[in-house]
Design an enzyme around this catalytic site. Structure first.
Site, PDB file in Angstrom:
ATOM      1  N   MET A   1       0.845  -1.207   0.000  1.00  0.00           N
ATOM      2  CA  MET A   1       0.000   0.000   0.000  1.00  0.00           C
ATOM      3  C   MET A   1       0.877   1.253   0.000  1.00  0.00           C
ATOM      4  O   MET A   1       0.752   2.095  -0.875  1.00  0.00           O
ATOM      5  CB  MET A   1      -0.937  -0.031   1.195  1.00  0.00           C
ATOM      6  N   CYS A   2       1.729   1.410   0.975  1.00  0.00           N
ATOM      7  CA  CYS A   2       2.722   2.489   1.061  1.00  0.00           C
ATOM      8  C   CYS A   2       2.077   3.868   1.212  1.00  0.00           C
ATOM      9  O   CYS A   2       0.963   4.111   0.747  1.00  0.00           O
ATOM     10  CB  CYS A   2       3.666   2.502  -0.124  1.00  0.00           C
ATOM     11  N   GLY A   3       2.803   4.760   1.840  1.00  0.00           N
ATOM     12  CA  GLY A   3       2.385   6.142   1.979  1.00  0.00           C
ATOM     13  C   GLY A   3       3.522   7.058   1.618  1.00  0.00           C
ATOM     14  O   GLY A   3       4.674   6.803   1.985  1.00  0.00           O
TER      15      GLY A   3
END
Length: 299
Positions: A1-3
């Site tokens: 997902m990562c931000g």
């Protein structure tokens, strides 16, 4: 997902607290990427001086002999300071040559970034812990990028963490995946780029470095990326004098931008931007697919 998060200070109003504000943004993205985190900060340096940020994860390195050997290799002065398992070399010699010398001659070490303005830190661990360990909150400067990673296709390692930087004062954070990175890696290696991981995002960083080393401005390099990079991506990019954003033509990875008279901020979710001073009065929008957005200190 990562931000991903990015903060570009258009004026002096918040440059003294760039690190603190970036840390607030990074903390909000912790649940999007609890595996590892990293950040790059751009600040002023002495003219003609290059800094090279190096990671020696799990190693006990005596940096002084390394600095002495690098000094002999470059024929230029070199100093070094340790920051936990990172070290920052400073030289008035050729920064690109220094990067390559360390890659070729210091076993087990990874060169994270080089340039006149950039320092880059990353590690496995929850984003709050990474930010605290490398004292992000105390850092000042003009702009910063940060990333929280949730590993989906590879192991949880610092090598897989973002940001990635292969060219002078050029770095990238990425949410998504590239499908043609292996072919592109071979092409870039044949054209003088060198890579230290198997990560697709490092290839994207190398692509931009190659284009800019060939004379492109960042906007021109990103125009090329739209043609040459296959896959899904939301990129935030830092260069010496500016900040840029690009989403792929489908734009399935989230992104939001906000701008005031004093700053431009970008994140995977608005909640990270909401913590910034003046956010309630900011112009807020979702960046369009395949459109390049860029800001420059010279503007």
């Amino acid at each position: 997902m990562c931000g991903i998060v990015g903060l570009f200070c258009k004026t002096d109003a918040h440059r003294h607290e760039l690190g603190r504000l970036t840390e607030l943004m990074l903390a909000e993205m912790g649940d999007r990427g609890p595996d590892s985190a990293g950040f790059a900060v751009y600040d002023a340096s002495a003219p003609g001086q290059t800094r090279i940020t190096v990671l020696a994860e799990g190693l006990a390195v005596d940096w002084a002999p390394v600095a002495e050997a690098l000094e002999r290799a470059l024929g230029a002065s070199v100093t070094v300071r340790a920051v936990h398992d990172h070290a920052v070399f400073t030289t008035d010699g050729d920064g690109r040559a220094a990067r390559q010398w360390i890659i070729d001659n210091v076993a087990g070490v990874t060169v994270l970034a080089y340039g006149n303005q950039i320092e880059l830190y990353k590690a496995v661990g929850y984003p709050d812990q990474v930010a605290e360990r490398y004292d992000l909150a105390s850092r000042t400067g003009t702009h910063a990028l940060a990333h929280t990673r949730m590993a989906t296709e590879s192991a949880i390692t610092t090598a897989g963490s973002h940001p990635f930087a292969t060219g002078a004062d050029t770095c990238l954070v990425h949410n998504g995946s590239l499908s043609n990175h292996n072919r592109l890696r071979r092409f870039l290696e044949a054209h003088g780029e060198s890579f230290q991981t198997e990560n697709d995002s490092e290839v994207a960083a190398g692509y931009l470095s190659w284009r800019m080393r060939s004379g492109d401005a960042i906007s021109e390099a990103l125009e090329g990326a739209l043609n040459d990079l296959d896959g899904f991506y939301t990129f935030a990019i830092g260069v010496a004098d500016g900040f840029a954003i690009l989403r792929d033509p489908i734009a399935c990875k989230p992104a939001v931008v906000a701008e005031t008279d004093d700053w431009v901020a970008m994140s995977s979710e608005y909640r990270a931007i909401a913590r910034l001073p003046g956010a309630t009065d900011a112009q807020v929008w979702e960046p369009e697919p395949a459109r390049i957005y860029s800001w420059s200190l010279a503007a």
